[in-house]
Scaffold this motif. Structure first.
Motif, short mmCIF file in Angstrom:
data_model
loop_
_atom_site.label_atom_id
_atom_site.label_comp_id
_atom_site.label_asym_id
_atom_site.label_seq_id
_atom_site.Cartn_x
_atom_site.Cartn_y
_atom_site.Cartn_z
N UNK A 708 0.82 -1.23 0.00
CA UNK A 708 0.00 0.00 0.00
C UNK A 708 0.84 1.27 0.00
N UNK A 709 2.00 1.26 0.66
CA UNK A 709 2.83 2.48 0.68
C UNK A 709 3.34 2.80 -0.72
N UNK A 710 3.82 1.78 -1.43
CA UNK A 710 4.31 2.01 -2.79
C UNK A 710 3.18 2.47 -3.71
N UNK A 711 2.00 1.88 -3.53
CA UNK A 711 0.85 2.27 -4.34
C UNK A 711 0.45 3.72 -4.07
N UNK A 712 0.47 4.14 -2.80
CA UNK A 712 0.15 5.52 -2.46
C UNK A 712 1.20 6.48 -3.02
N UNK A 713 2.46 6.05 -3.03
CA UNK A 713 3.51 6.88 -3.61
C UNK A 713 3.31 7.06 -5.11
N UNK A 714 2.89 5.99 -5.78
CA UNK A 714 2.59 6.12 -7.22
C UNK A 714 1.47 7.11 -7.46
N UNK A 715 0.44 7.07 -6.62
CA UNK A 715 -0.69 7.99 -6.76
C UNK A 715 -0.26 9.43 -6.55
N UNK A 716 0.62 9.64 -5.54
CA UNK A 716 1.11 11.01 -5.29
C UNK A 716 1.96 11.51 -6.47
N UNK A 717 2.79 10.63 -7.02
CA UNK A 717 3.60 11.02 -8.18
C UNK A 717 2.71 11.39 -9.37
N UNK A 718 1.64 10.66 -9.57
CA UNK A 718 0.72 10.98 -10.67
C UNK A 718 0.07 12.34 -10.46
N UNK A 719 -0.36 12.64 -9.22
CA UNK A 719 -0.99 13.92 -8.93
C UNK A 719 -0.01 15.07 -9.08
N UNK A 720 1.26 14.82 -8.75
CA UNK A 720 2.25 15.89 -8.88
C UNK A 720 2.54 16.23 -10.33
N UNK A 721 2.32 15.27 -11.22
CA UNK A 721 2.58 15.52 -12.65
C UNK A 721 1.43 16.23 -13.34
N UNK A 722 0.25 16.31 -12.71
CA UNK A 722 -0.88 17.00 -13.32
C UNK A 722 -0.66 18.49 -13.31
N UNK A 723 -1.19 19.20 -14.30
CA UNK A 723 -1.08 20.65 -14.39
C UNK A 723 -2.41 21.28 -14.06
N UNK A 724 -2.37 22.57 -13.70
CA UNK A 724 -3.59 23.30 -13.35
C UNK A 724 -4.49 23.42 -14.57
N UNK A 725 -5.81 23.42 -14.37
CA UNK A 725 -6.72 23.57 -15.52
C UNK A 725 -6.63 24.97 -16.10
N UNK A 726 -6.80 25.05 -17.41
CA UNK A 726 -6.80 26.36 -18.08
C UNK A 726 -8.13 27.06 -17.84
N UNK A 727 -8.09 28.40 -17.81
CA UNK A 727 -9.29 29.19 -17.53
C UNK A 727 -10.08 29.48 -18.79
N UNK A 728 -9.62 29.06 -19.94
CA UNK A 728 -10.33 29.31 -21.20
C UNK A 728 -10.06 28.16 -22.13
N UNK A 729 -11.06 27.81 -22.90
CA UNK A 729 -10.87 26.74 -23.88
C UNK A 729 -10.01 27.18 -25.04
#
Length: 734
Positions: A708-729
């Protein structure tokens, strides 16, 4: 107790005068006006008087705001746009940017543009005022002139005759008489002036009233003329349209309705190349449109009409072309345009042009066309020979006129002086020009007369012969041509036959090889079922099989097929062994020691593969590594597919409050009070545990329950790679 309101009956209003109600083939009512020949499915309403007090306010449908006036701003790439709602915004044509406020860089230019527009409006207003004043002055002058004319006319009509004047004055003293005469004269003048002024005012009022009445009368007369012209135009239009009197009920068969529908399409002259959607508005208002019971039946009849009409147009076009063209002239023109050489073959030329209308429209059969083709080749040859003889004569004349062809002259030096003359280019071959130049020099003499006679003799020797010698020469050349043609034909047939035999041999060899390969594979399947055998150990067994002895395959290809068969057997047994691994090791953390090793070693796949404990362990470790890699890739795919994780993960990356980052409590189901909820703060409240609750029902997530610790670390790494949503299409995501 409250009174019960009377029941309301929904009765349709009466039809206006001239309208009648009818039933269509499918029972749907429609309405027909016999005067205007108009039909509609919408019930016409009578003209009810409109009471302003009881009229309900009409709610206009909100129209979409659209640009109406676009004005370029001088000296810039900006445009000032005014919408249909009266709003103004500014847009940049190069950057495709629009703003509602005036940019800083445009303030001076916009002010200058507004000043120019204000000056233009003021000038236009002054011109309008000046024209109105001029018009009013002309109207006043016209009225005054008419008043003066009427006053003069009245004075003339009301003049009193001298005979009717009665003198009723007494005799007075001289002084009193004079005074009385003066006073009476002044009173009479004043009365006349006041009466004239009063008459002028009355006349002016009367003329103004008459002018207004005349204007109203002219306006009514103009409207009446326009209405008569419109009615006349409609009557003329109705004359050319066939009038259809629709009965109250029409019972037609499908074929009759389809025929009437096609007649409608022909009357409307519907283009058969246009689709249904494009042609529908041209005939949908005609009563014959509803004769067919369904849209599919109308579409089917429309398609049949398009096919028939297109075929008729093609046939008429071909008929017109046949009537306006001469087949013989077309065939001659085709020969003249496409046959340029006397070596053209009839077979090749016929294969190229046999589908052309100019080719097949003339002649009874190909024999007649071939005969004309041969005759044309002869004519073309005669024309070319005559042109060549004329060119040679002109070339000799050119050499004679130039005077450069003297004994000992060199052709390379002479031809530079003759190249600009057209007679030089008329001789197409450079070698022929040099040969003619040599002939001219050989026939040369000291004087022009001798040269002329020699040239004449030489030309006669070249171009003229006795009839007997000419016939013998032609016969000999004809025999040589026949022999040469026979030899060429034999060589060509021999080469073609060799090529065909080689193709047949290659086809036979390929077919034999394919059949031999199929038989050899079948033999390997029947004879070899152990994946541990080698070629040397199995070769004595294969040599006893006739399929191996009579195989046309080379030894190296046989060895290649053997190794491919052994590899296929090993893959089959490995797949069966992996199936046993899956049944005994459901999780990724199952160790080799937890497996029933003795049972696996005694299984059929392990026995066929000849595995011992070490080999079995190595194969299990390899299988577990591949299984781990596949599970890890499936975990990443699961995170990418989950919209909950992606939405809240991206929203938590927002650096500040932007567009659409807050919602109302009432949108979340809270009815207590209406206030804004910060989506950024709400995203921070959605922690990792909320995402885990969403993911825990997925098998791709549960497969890593042992780490579970390794799995949670993978999830955190995925979230850190996401970028903020753009305010306009319109802003691309980085």
């Amino acid at each position: 107790m409250a009174a019960i309101p009377p029941p309301v009956f929904h009765v349709p209003p009466p039809l206006p005068p001239g309208w009648t109600e009818h039933k269509g083939p499918n029972g749907q009512p429609y309405y027909f006006n016999a005067q205007t020949q108009e039909s509609t499915y919408v019930r016409p309403l009578p003209a009810f008087p409109v009471i302003p007090q009881a009229a309900a306010p009409v709610q206009k449908k909100a129209k979409k705001e659209k640009p109406v006036v676009k004005t370029p701003i001088p000296g810039t790439e900006w445009l000032r746009v005014i919408t249909n709602e009266g709003n103004t915004f500014y847009t940049h044509t190069g950057r495709k940017q629009s703003v509602w406020t005036v940019p800083e860089e445009l303030k001076e230019a916009v002010e200058q543009l507004e000043r120019e527009e204000a000056l233009q409006k003021a000038k236009a207003a002054e011109d309008a005022v000046r024209r109105a004043e001029e018009e009013r002055a002309r109207e006043v002058e016209r009225i005054q002139s008419e008043v003066r004319g009427m006053v003069k006319k009245r004075k003339v009509e009301e003049a009193v005759p001298v005979d009717e004047i009665v003198v009723s004055k007494k005799a007075k003293v001289d002084g009193e008489a004079v005074e009385d005469e003066d006073m009476s004269g002044e009173d009479e003048d004043e009365d006349e002036e006041s009466e004239e002024e009063e008459w002028q005012k009355e006349a002016a009022v009367q003329l103004a009233k008459e002018a207004e009445e005349e204007k109203v009368r002219q306006e009514e007369e103009r409207k009446r003329h326009e209405e008569e012209a419109r009615q006349l135009k409609e009557a003329e239009k109705q004359k050319g349209v066939p009038q259809i009197n629709m009965p109250s009920r029409v019972d037609l068969s499908i074929d009759e309705a389809k025929a009437l529908f096609k007649t409608l399409l022909r009357e409307k002259n519907i283009n058969p190349l246009h689709p249904w959607d494009t042609s529908l508005p041209l005939f949908v208002s005609d009563p014959r449109y509803v004769l067919l019971p369904s849209v599919s039946a109308r579409r089917e009849a429309f398609d049949e009409y398009c096919r028939e009409r297109a075929r008729e147009l093609r046939e008429s076009k071909v008929k017109i072309e046949k009537e306006t063209s001469d087949p013989r002239q077309d065939f001659e023109r085709l020969l003249k345009d496409e046959v340029k050489s006397t070596r053209t073959s009839w077979t090749e030329w016929r294969r190229q042009w046999k589908k052309d209308r100019r080719f097949y429209s003339w002649g009874r059969d190909d024999r007649e066309r071939e005969k004309r083709f041969r005759d044309y080749l002869k004519e073309l040859g005669e024309q070319k020979r005559a042109a060549a003889q004329k060119a040679e004569k002109d070339f000799f004349a050119l050499l004679k006129e130039s005077g450069l062809a003297q004994p000992g002259a060199i052709w390379k030096e002479i031809k530079t002086h003759l190249v600009s003359d057209p007679r030089y280019d008329a001789v197409g071959s450079s070698s022929l020009r040099e040969e003619l130049f040599s002939t001219y020099l050989k026939a040369g003499a000291s004087d022009d007369a001798a040269r002329s006679s020699s040239l004449g003799n030489a030309w006669e020797q070249l171009s003229k012969k006795t009839p007997v010698e000419d016939a013998e020469e032609r016969a000999r050349k004809k025999e040589e041509r026949k022999e040469r043609a026979v030899r060429e034909r034999e060589d060509k047939v021999r080469a073609e036959r060799t090529k065909v035999n080689a193709d047949i041999d290659r086809s036979k060899l390929g077919l034999a090889k394919e059949e031999g390969e199929l038989e050899f594979r079948t033999m390997l399947t029947d004879a070899i079922r152990d994946p541990q055998v080698t070629w040397e150990t199995v070769l004595p067994q294969l040599e006893k099989d006739p399929r191996f002895v009579n195989s046309p395959l080379p030894p190296n290809f046989q060895l290649h097929l053997f190794h491919a068969h052994i590899s296929a057997l090993r893959v089959k047994h490995l797949e069966n062994l992996h199936g046993l691994f899956i049944s005994h090791a459901p999780g990724l953390n199952t160790a080799f020691t937890a497996l029933p090793v003795s049972s696996l070693l005694s299984s059929l796949p392990a026995t066929k593969l000849g595995f011992d404990v070490d080999q079995l362990e190595r194969e299990y470790d390899k299988w577990q590594r591949e299984r781990w890699t596949d599970a890890r890739a499936a975990f990443d795919q699961m995170l990418g597919e989950n919209s909950f994780v992606e939405f809240w993960g991206r929203l938590g990356k927002m650096g500040g409050k932007g567009v659409s980052v807050s919602i109302k409590n009432e949108d979340l189901g809270d009815d207590d009070e209406e206030e804004q909820v910060d989506m950024k703060a709400l995203a921070k409240s959605v922690d990792l545990n909320e995402m885990i609750k969403v993911l825990k029902n997925d098998k791709r997530y549960l497969v890593f329950n042992h780490i579970p610790e390794q799995r949670e670390q993978w999830l955190r790494e995925y979230l850190s790679q996401l970028s903020a949503p753009t305010l306009s299409v319109h802003v691309p995501e980085k």
